[in-house]
Motif scaffolding. Structure first.
Motif, short mmCIF file in Angstrom:
data_model
loop_
_atom_site.label_atom_id
_atom_site.label_comp_id
_atom_site.label_asym_id
_atom_site.label_seq_id
_atom_site.Cartn_x
_atom_site.Cartn_y
_atom_site.Cartn_z
N MET A 68 44.43 35.36 34.07
CA MET A 68 45.45 35.23 33.03
C MET A 68 45.82 33.78 32.71
N SER A 69 45.11 32.81 33.32
CA SER A 69 45.38 31.38 33.10
C SER A 69 46.87 31.07 33.24
N THR A 70 47.46 31.57 34.33
CA THR A 70 48.91 31.45 34.52
C THR A 70 49.24 30.55 35.70
N PHE A 71 50.11 29.56 35.44
CA PHE A 71 50.61 28.70 36.50
C PHE A 71 51.42 29.57 37.45
N ASN A 72 51.17 29.45 38.76
CA ASN A 72 51.95 30.26 39.70
C ASN A 72 52.08 29.56 41.03
N LEU A 73 53.17 29.85 41.69
CA LEU A 73 53.48 29.26 43.00
C LEU A 73 54.35 30.24 43.76
N GLY A 74 54.16 30.28 45.05
CA GLY A 74 54.97 31.18 45.86
C GLY A 74 55.30 30.56 47.20
N ASN A 103 45.36 29.76 55.16
CA ASN A 103 45.09 31.21 55.14
C ASN A 103 44.56 31.62 53.78
N LEU A 104 43.87 32.75 53.76
CA LEU A 104 43.52 33.43 52.52
C LEU A 104 44.05 34.85 52.64
N GLU A 105 44.73 35.31 51.60
CA GLU A 105 45.39 36.61 51.64
C GLU A 105 45.00 37.42 50.41
N ALA A 106 44.72 38.69 50.62
CA ALA A 106 44.44 39.60 49.51
C ALA A 106 45.45 40.74 49.57
N SER A 107 45.98 41.14 48.41
CA SER A 107 46.93 42.25 48.38
C SER A 107 46.85 42.99 47.06
N VAL A 108 47.21 44.27 47.12
CA VAL A 108 47.31 45.12 45.93
C VAL A 108 48.60 45.92 46.04
N GLY A 109 49.16 46.27 44.87
CA GLY A 109 50.40 47.03 44.89
C GLY A 109 50.48 48.00 43.74
N LYS A 132 52.03 29.14 48.66
CA LYS A 132 50.82 29.82 48.20
C LYS A 132 50.65 29.76 46.70
N THR A 133 49.42 30.01 46.28
CA THR A 133 49.12 30.20 44.86
C THR A 133 48.11 31.33 44.73
N ASN A 134 48.27 32.14 43.70
CA ASN A 134 47.42 33.31 43.46
C ASN A 134 46.22 32.89 42.61
N LEU A 135 45.05 32.80 43.23
CA LEU A 135 43.84 32.37 42.54
C LEU A 135 43.42 33.38 41.46
N LEU A 136 43.66 34.65 41.71
CA LEU A 136 43.32 35.69 40.73
C LEU A 136 44.17 35.55 39.47
N TYR A 145 56.37 52.77 33.08
CA TYR A 145 54.99 52.54 33.51
C TYR A 145 54.87 52.84 35.01
N PHE A 146 53.87 53.64 35.37
CA PHE A 146 53.52 53.88 36.76
C PHE A 146 52.08 53.43 36.95
N GLY A 147 51.83 52.57 37.93
CA GLY A 147 50.47 52.10 38.16
C GLY A 147 50.47 50.81 38.94
N ALA A 148 49.44 49.99 38.73
CA ALA A 148 49.29 48.73 39.45
C ALA A 148 50.41 47.77 39.08
N THR A 149 51.06 47.19 40.07
CA THR A 149 52.11 46.21 39.85
C THR A 149 51.80 44.87 40.51
N GLN A 150 50.70 44.81 41.23
CA GLN A 150 50.35 43.57 41.93
C GLN A 150 48.86 43.54 42.24
N ALA A 151 48.27 42.36 42.10
CA ALA A 151 46.91 42.10 42.55
C ALA A 151 46.84 40.61 42.84
N ALA A 152 46.48 40.25 44.06
CA ALA A 152 46.54 38.84 44.43
C ALA A 152 45.43 38.46 45.41
N ILE A 153 44.92 37.27 45.21
CA ILE A 153 44.12 36.58 46.21
C ILE A 153 44.78 35.22 46.37
N ASN A 154 45.58 35.08 47.42
CA ASN A 154 46.41 33.90 47.60
C ASN A 154 45.78 32.90 48.56
#
Length: 198
Positions: A44-50, A151-157, A35-39, A184-193
């Protein structure tokens, strides 16, 4: 830099594809997703892979990594706006229906190394912070099946992060001002994979 990045990604992906093909031959059904996180790319213009592995009927192990190598360093040694970081994000997931489809809850333990500067949204305008962070959180997500393989996956954490950094002035980046420790307490994840499944 681009050649090194492509080389590192290929070192990660090629063995993963071989492993997935072996598992696919053992039994039918999805065992692995890449997967890759499109968001993450867009905001953030960040290379990512999962990758995500099926562990049991309702359980998977997800591992994602993101790298933004751009430091915003100017010719005079000072730093402009920068979101340079490396983030790894392992997560155990419980799926309510079946793995890789419908609703899931997750438990993640993110770790990051960062060198960020002059980002008003982060509260570090005219400053540079270089350090690390680690924590834990919970997430909720949903995955839509598009086809046999896609697949398309959306998640928040949300969760907790401990952040420790050396604070520098953007105009004099060689002199440390102080060590900053934050909870820090708050959002730790936001993804549209976007996910390719084997």
């Amino acid at each position: 830099m681009k050649k090194k990045l492509i080389f590192l990604i290929s070192l990660f992906v090629i063995p993963l594809i071989s492993f997935a093909e072996e598992k696919l031959n053992e039994k039918k059904g999805t065992k692995v997703g890449i997967k890759t996180n499109l968001l993450y790319w867009g905001v953030m213009s960040t290379f990512n892979l999962g990758t995500e592995f099926r562990l049991a009927r309702h359980w998977t192990l997800d591992f994602e990594a993101g790298l933004n190598p751009f430091d915003g360093k100017n010719d005079d040694g000072s730093f402009g706006k920068s979101l340079k970081h490396l983030r790894v994000h392992p997560e155990a997931r419980y799926w309510f229906c079946e793995v890789f489809h419908s609703h899931f809850f997750g438990l993640h333990v993110p770790y990051l190394l960062y060198n960020v500067s002059d980002i008003k949204l982060l509260g570090i305008e005219n400053e540079r912070h270089q350090g690390w962070g680690a924590g834990a959180g919970i997430s909720y997500g949903y995955s839509w099946l598009f086809s046999k393989y896609w697949n398309l996956e959306a998640s928040v954490g949300v969760g907790y992060l401990y952040l420790e950094s050396e604070k520098y002035s953007c105009t004099n980046c060689g002199r440390k001002i102080e060590t900053v420790k934050k909870h820090y307490f708050g959002a730790t994840q936001a993804a549209i994979n976007l996910i390719y499944q084997f």
